[in-house]
Write a protein that holds these residues in place. Structure first.
Motif, PDB file in Angstrom:
ATOM      1  N   GLN B 122       0.812  -1.206  -0.077  1.00 54.51           N
ATOM      2  CA  GLN B 122       0.143   0.217  -0.003  1.00 54.51           C
ATOM      3  C   GLN B 122       0.999   1.124  -0.210  1.00 54.51           C
ATOM      4  N   VAL B 123       1.750   1.052   0.669  1.00 55.92           N
ATOM      5  CA  VAL B 123       2.908   2.502   0.721  1.00 55.92           C
ATOM      6  C   VAL B 123       4.221   2.180   0.510  1.00 55.92           C
ATOM      7  N   PRO B 124       4.356   1.955  -0.928  1.00 59.67           N
ATOM      8  CA  PRO B 124       5.785   1.484  -1.129  1.00 59.67           C
ATOM      9  C   PRO B 124       7.077   2.517  -1.183  1.00 59.67           C
ATOM     10  N   LYS B 125       6.276   3.859  -1.283  1.00 57.55           N
ATOM     11  CA  LYS B 125       7.464   4.976  -1.377  1.00 57.55           C
ATOM     12  C   LYS B 125       7.943   5.185   0.069  1.00 57.55           C
ATOM     13  N   TYR B 126       6.907   4.834   0.994  1.00 56.01           N
ATOM     14  CA  TYR B 126       7.309   4.988   2.367  1.00 56.01           C
ATOM     15  C   TYR B 126       8.299   3.723   2.816  1.00 56.01           C
ATOM     16  N   CYS B 127       8.030   2.705   2.209  1.00 52.97           N
ATOM     17  CA  CYS B 127       8.922   1.498   2.550  1.00 52.97           C
ATOM     18  C   CYS B 127      10.138   1.740   2.040  1.00 52.97           C
ATOM     19  N   ASP B 128      10.529   2.289   0.825  1.00 53.14           N
ATOM     20  CA  ASP B 128      11.724   2.470   0.225  1.00 53.14           C
ATOM     21  C   ASP B 128      12.428   3.737   1.123  1.00 53.14           C
ATOM     22  N   GLN B 129      11.789   4.719   1.757  1.00 54.35           N
ATOM     23  CA  GLN B 129      12.444   5.451   2.355  1.00 54.35           C
ATOM     24  C   GLN B 129      13.203   5.002   3.665  1.00 54.35           C
ATOM     25  N   VAL B 130      12.387   4.023   4.235  1.00 56.51           N
ATOM     26  CA  VAL B 130      12.681   3.352   5.423  1.00 56.51           C
ATOM     27  C   VAL B 130      14.093   2.477   4.997  1.00 56.51           C
ATOM     28  N   LYS B 131      13.905   1.992   3.641  1.00 54.38           N
ATOM     29  CA  LYS B 131      15.065   1.087   3.402  1.00 54.38           C
ATOM     30  C   LYS B 131      16.217   2.099   3.334  1.00 54.38           C
ATOM     31  N   GLY B 132      16.063   3.001   2.573  1.00 56.60           N
ATOM     32  CA  GLY B 132      17.287   3.995   2.332  1.00 56.60           C
ATOM     33  C   GLY B 132      18.127   4.472   3.573  1.00 56.60           C
ATOM     34  N   ALA B 133      16.986   4.807   4.662  1.00 53.34           N
ATOM     35  CA  ALA B 133      17.592   5.291   5.940  1.00 53.34           C
ATOM     36  C   ALA B 133      18.424   4.206   6.645  1.00 53.34           C
ATOM     37  N   LEU B 134      17.859   3.038   6.387  1.00 53.24           N
ATOM     38  CA  LEU B 134      18.665   1.781   7.215  1.00 53.24           C
ATOM     39  C   LEU B 134      19.821   1.666   6.492  1.00 53.24           C
ATOM     40  N   ILE B 135      20.067   1.701   5.130  1.00 51.42           N
ATOM     41  CA  ILE B 135      21.357   1.512   4.512  1.00 51.42           C
ATOM     42  C   ILE B 135      22.238   2.584   4.781  1.00 51.42           C
ATOM     43  N   SER B 136      21.775   3.867   4.886  1.00 53.62           N
ATOM     44  CA  SER B 136      22.718   4.886   5.171  1.00 53.62           C
ATOM     45  C   SER B 136      23.331   4.857   6.900  1.00 53.62           C
ATOM     46  N   SER B 137      22.605   4.410   7.587  1.00 56.16           N
ATOM     47  CA  SER B 137      22.828   3.913   9.261  1.00 56.16           C
ATOM     48  C   SER B 137      23.703   2.936   9.121  1.00 56.16           C
TER      49      SER B 137
END
Lengths: 164, 164
Positions: B122-137
């Motif tokens: 339902q919220v693919p953009k939100y999930c992608d942003q969370v994934k990006g934040a996790l990778i950066s951290s």
């Protein structure tokens, strides 16, 4: 004399850490509960949740490592590795606890925004066992942090004394 | 000369770590998406999930700490604390990543046993942003682990050379 006392202290701490992580792994592995909702019987088990599986693996690794270190002779060259490995075990335990805690909190409170309902009302015994495992593993983690602080203190102090 | 190169290397690594944790915190804070199911509009945000809130706080602390350490003069007595604080930051970052990863994986895959449905459809953009934040951290975490391994290497080696 003071050296023997210190060695005995770290030995007791390491034995306690082995006990705590072993207990955490056993309590988590044996956690399961059968319940029925609307006449449909189903079972909850730790291995239905990846975070709990990781928790068991991490605590098992910490137990085996802690057990092996106890039998390391005090004049061994491998002690140079133990400080580094203690850091690895500390990180391993803390990540496994935080992942299991995140899922455990979700099981207890749910998340209304995501439509995830709390499940601890249906399976209170299971939730209590997970909580017990988390507390036991947390005790193990605190002991490893104490061992690390002690190692940092003993390793850094001679260096500072030499400098001044 | 070699000393200056080493100091420059650790400075560059610390700058990269500050960048990575700052990016992770910003990407996570700005992650939100509005969607509608069956005509009901609703918004998902990072602060609906305690694990993501902890992730933002941990990365903010790591950013501020990393920023302060960069300006620490090289002859400061506080450097004795930096190794210990690096351990604390490493544990803080790794726990925040593992908690956010546990919830993120749940959002992606769901958990059929607990009746928790995946929400990333339902919220693919939100999930992608969370994934990006996790990778950066995670990049920031790896840098702190490298800094720690280097510190352990430089602190332990002189001790071992003195012994033999």
């Amino acid at each position: 004399m003071a050296k023997i006392t210190k060695r005995l202290c770290t030995l007791v701490l390491r034995l306690m850490a082995v006990g705590a992580t072993l207990l955490a792994a056993i309590v988590m592995v044996t956690s399961h509960q059968r319940t029925s909702i609307f006449g449909i019987s189903f079972e909850v088990k730790y291995n239905h949740t990846p975070a709990f599986q990781y928790f068991v693996i991490a605590n098992a690794i910490a137990t085996v490592y802690g057990f092996l270190v106890i039998f390391l002779p005090s004049e061994s060259q491998l002690w140079r590795l133990v400080v580094a490995l203690d850091v690895v075990i500390t990180v391993l335990l803390s990540t496994s606890i935080s992942a299991a805690l995140a899922i455990g909190t979700l099981g207890k409170n749910g998340n209304s925004y995501a439509g995830w309902l709390p499940i601890c009302g249906q399976v209170p015994k299971y939730c209590d066992q997970v909580k017990g495992a988390l507390i036991s593993s947390f005790v193990g983690l605190i002991i490893y942090v104490l061992l690390l602080l002690y190692a940092i203190h003993t390793v850094l102090d001679p260096l500072l004394l030499r400098k001044t």
